[in-house]
Design an enzyme around this catalytic site. Structure first.
Site, PDB file in Angstrom:
ATOM      1  N   ASP A  94      36.745  51.293  36.253  1.00  0.00           N
ATOM      2  CA  ASP A  94      36.262  50.929  36.795  1.00  0.00           C
ATOM      3  C   ASP A  94      37.074  50.288  38.514  1.00  0.00           C
ATOM      4  O   ASP A  94      36.381  50.794  39.311  1.00  0.00           O
ATOM      5  CB  ASP A  94      36.083  49.340  36.157  1.00  0.00           C
ATOM      6  CG  ASP A  94      35.200  48.925  35.115  1.00  0.00           C
ATOM      7  OD1 ASP A  94      34.347  49.706  35.015  1.00  0.00           O
ATOM      8  OD2 ASP A  94      34.895  47.736  34.655  1.00  0.00           O
ATOM      9  N   GLY A  95      38.205  50.924  38.008  1.00  0.00           N
ATOM     10  CA  GLY A  95      38.578  51.395  39.748  1.00  0.00           C
ATOM     11  C   GLY A  95      38.728  52.171  40.394  1.00  0.00           C
ATOM     12  O   GLY A  95      38.392  52.096  41.423  1.00  0.00           O
ATOM     13  N   GLU A 137      35.677  40.566  44.098  1.00  0.00           N
ATOM     14  CA  GLU A 137      35.984  39.554  44.001  1.00  0.00           C
ATOM     15  C   GLU A 137      36.930  39.291  45.842  1.00  0.00           C
ATOM     16  O   GLU A 137      37.451  40.919  45.371  1.00  0.00           O
ATOM     17  CB  GLU A 137      36.052  38.405  42.932  1.00  0.00           C
ATOM     18  CG  GLU A 137      37.748  39.163  43.459  1.00  0.00           C
ATOM     19  CD  GLU A 137      38.434  40.439  42.257  1.00  0.00           C
ATOM     20  OE1 GLU A 137      39.118  40.886  42.344  1.00  0.00           O
ATOM     21  OE2 GLU A 137      38.197  40.135  40.814  1.00  0.00           O
ATOM     22  N   ASP A 149      48.306  28.910  43.405  1.00  0.00           N
ATOM     23  CA  ASP A 149      48.760  30.466  42.873  1.00  0.00           C
ATOM     24  C   ASP A 149      48.206  31.155  43.963  1.00  0.00           C
ATOM     25  O   ASP A 149      47.430  31.485  44.892  1.00  0.00           O
ATOM     26  CB  ASP A 149      49.101  31.102  42.180  1.00  0.00           C
ATOM     27  CG  ASP A 149      50.736  30.779  41.155  1.00  0.00           C
ATOM     28  OD1 ASP A 149      51.397  29.641  42.042  1.00  0.00           O
ATOM     29  OD2 ASP A 149      50.203  31.152  39.891  1.00  0.00           O
ATOM     30  N   THR A 170      33.687  39.104  35.257  1.00  0.00           N
ATOM     31  CA  THR A 170      33.673  39.513  33.997  1.00  0.00           C
ATOM     32  C   THR A 170      35.789  40.125  34.617  1.00  0.00           C
ATOM     33  O   THR A 170      36.158  39.592  33.158  1.00  0.00           O
ATOM     34  CB  THR A 170      33.409  40.263  33.239  1.00  0.00           C
ATOM     35  OG1 THR A 170      32.903  41.381  33.601  1.00  0.00           O
ATOM     36  CG2 THR A 170      31.996  39.322  32.560  1.00  0.00           C
ATOM     37  N   PHE A 203      36.968  35.944  35.305  1.00  0.00           N
ATOM     38  CA  PHE A 203      37.260  35.717  34.080  1.00  0.00           C
ATOM     39  C   PHE A 203      39.091  35.463  33.434  1.00  0.00           C
ATOM     40  O   PHE A 203      39.058  34.259  33.014  1.00  0.00           O
ATOM     41  CB  PHE A 203      36.319  36.606  33.308  1.00  0.00           C
ATOM     42  CG  PHE A 203      36.533  35.669  31.707  1.00  0.00           C
ATOM     43  CD1 PHE A 203      35.618  35.041  31.617  1.00  0.00           C
ATOM     44  CD2 PHE A 203      37.147  37.227  30.970  1.00  0.00           C
ATOM     45  CE1 PHE A 203      35.506  34.655  29.845  1.00  0.00           C
ATOM     46  CE2 PHE A 203      36.652  36.333  29.386  1.00  0.00           C
ATOM     47  CZ  PHE A 203      35.880  35.404  29.068  1.00  0.00           C
ATOM     48  N   SER A 204      39.512  36.075  33.367  1.00  0.00           N
ATOM     49  CA  SER A 204      41.253  36.414  33.743  1.00  0.00           C
ATOM     50  C   SER A 204      41.966  34.943  34.401  1.00  0.00           C
ATOM     51  O   SER A 204      42.276  34.022  33.990  1.00  0.00           O
ATOM     52  CB  SER A 204      42.035  36.977  34.389  1.00  0.00           C
ATOM     53  OG  SER A 204      41.622  38.682  32.788  1.00  0.00           O
TER      54      SER A 204
END
Length: 256
Positions: free
Chosen positions: A45-46, A116, A145, A156, A160-161
């Site tokens: 994905d990166g 994001e 934070d 996702t 999501f994390s």
């Protein structure tokens, strides 16, 4: 007779990607991205995000094959049947976020984000932020934070994390999600219309410095960050019909 598309292949440094690149180029040839009909990214994905940032402005569809550690935006890697898979692939049109960050020095930095935009504290001190939506202050002070704004395709990932919502494609919404919020302690974020302009102001930038990151592009010591969905930029990802992006997002909501 179906004309074979002109393909530009790209390989990440991931193990096996270079060999796959050589095999596919030997079979299908290699074209310059500007002259290609489709771009094929080999990695995770990166690497897909890197490919979109580098070549997304050319308007070419991108088909990814997983050869890295993460592959939510990728298809499975199979060396055979690529042309048939490309002809059968289903498109997913994504619209990135545009970030404009103003730093302590007065510099203005713009960047795109397909997943994001996140704001994070730079030191042990919690960030103090205000949040405006379409010019109206909605939260006077968020102590946390950090905070992020995610697209549906990126919901996702980091979102999501951080316990943000998973967003179905095509709903024209974005996620606004706090990261380890201290106050308001029970605030869990919001789901916004995709055309909402979100502005964060850093309330104490010298004592509590904050960085802003659009996908992997980081800007440090920001004092104000404005985010909105791009009005004139889209990218098209191609997915195998049996495992398209919409199905993956749906399946992710029912995974344990």
């Amino acid at each position: 007779m179906t004309v074979s598309p002109r393909i530009a292949f790209f390989a990440s440094p991931a193990e096996g990607a270079g060999q796959a690149f050589e095999e596919l180029v030997a079979r299908h040839g290699q074209h310059d991205p500007a002259e290609a009909d489709v771009l094929v990214a080999l990695g995770g994905d990166g690497f897909m995000l890197q490919t979109l940032h580098r070549y997304g402005g050319q308007g070419k569809p991108v088909y990814g094959m997983k050869l890295g550690s993460v592959g939510f935006l990728m298809n499975h890697h199979h060396p055979d049947g690529l042309l048939e898979r490309l002809h059968a692939a289903e498109p997913a049109v994504l619209r990135p976020l545009e970030m404009v960050a103003v730093t302590e020095s007065g510099a203005t930095v713009g960047s795109l984000a397909y997943n994001e935009v996140s704001l994070l504290r730079q030191t042990r001190q919690a960030a103090h932020l205000s949040i405006e939506l379409n010019g109206q202050v909605r939260l006077d002070e968020l102590i946390s934070d950090g905070v992020l704004v995610a697209t549906a395709a990126g919901s996702t990932a980091y979102n999501f994390s951080a316990h943000g919502p998973i967003l179905p494609l095509g709903t024209n919404v974005i996620a606004l999600t706090p990261i380890a919020a201290f106050r308001p302690r029970r605030w869990r974020g919001a789901v916004l219309k995709a055309d909402t302009e979100v502005r964060f102001r850093v309330l104490d930038p010298y004592k509590r410095p904050v960085s802003a990151t659009a996908d992997s592009h980081e800007v440090r010591d920001v004092v104000e960050v404005t985010i909105r969905e791009s009005r004139d930029r889209t990218v098209t990802l191609l997915f195998d019909p049996e495992h398209n992006l919409e199905e993956r997002i749906l399946a992710e909501q029912f995974s344990s």
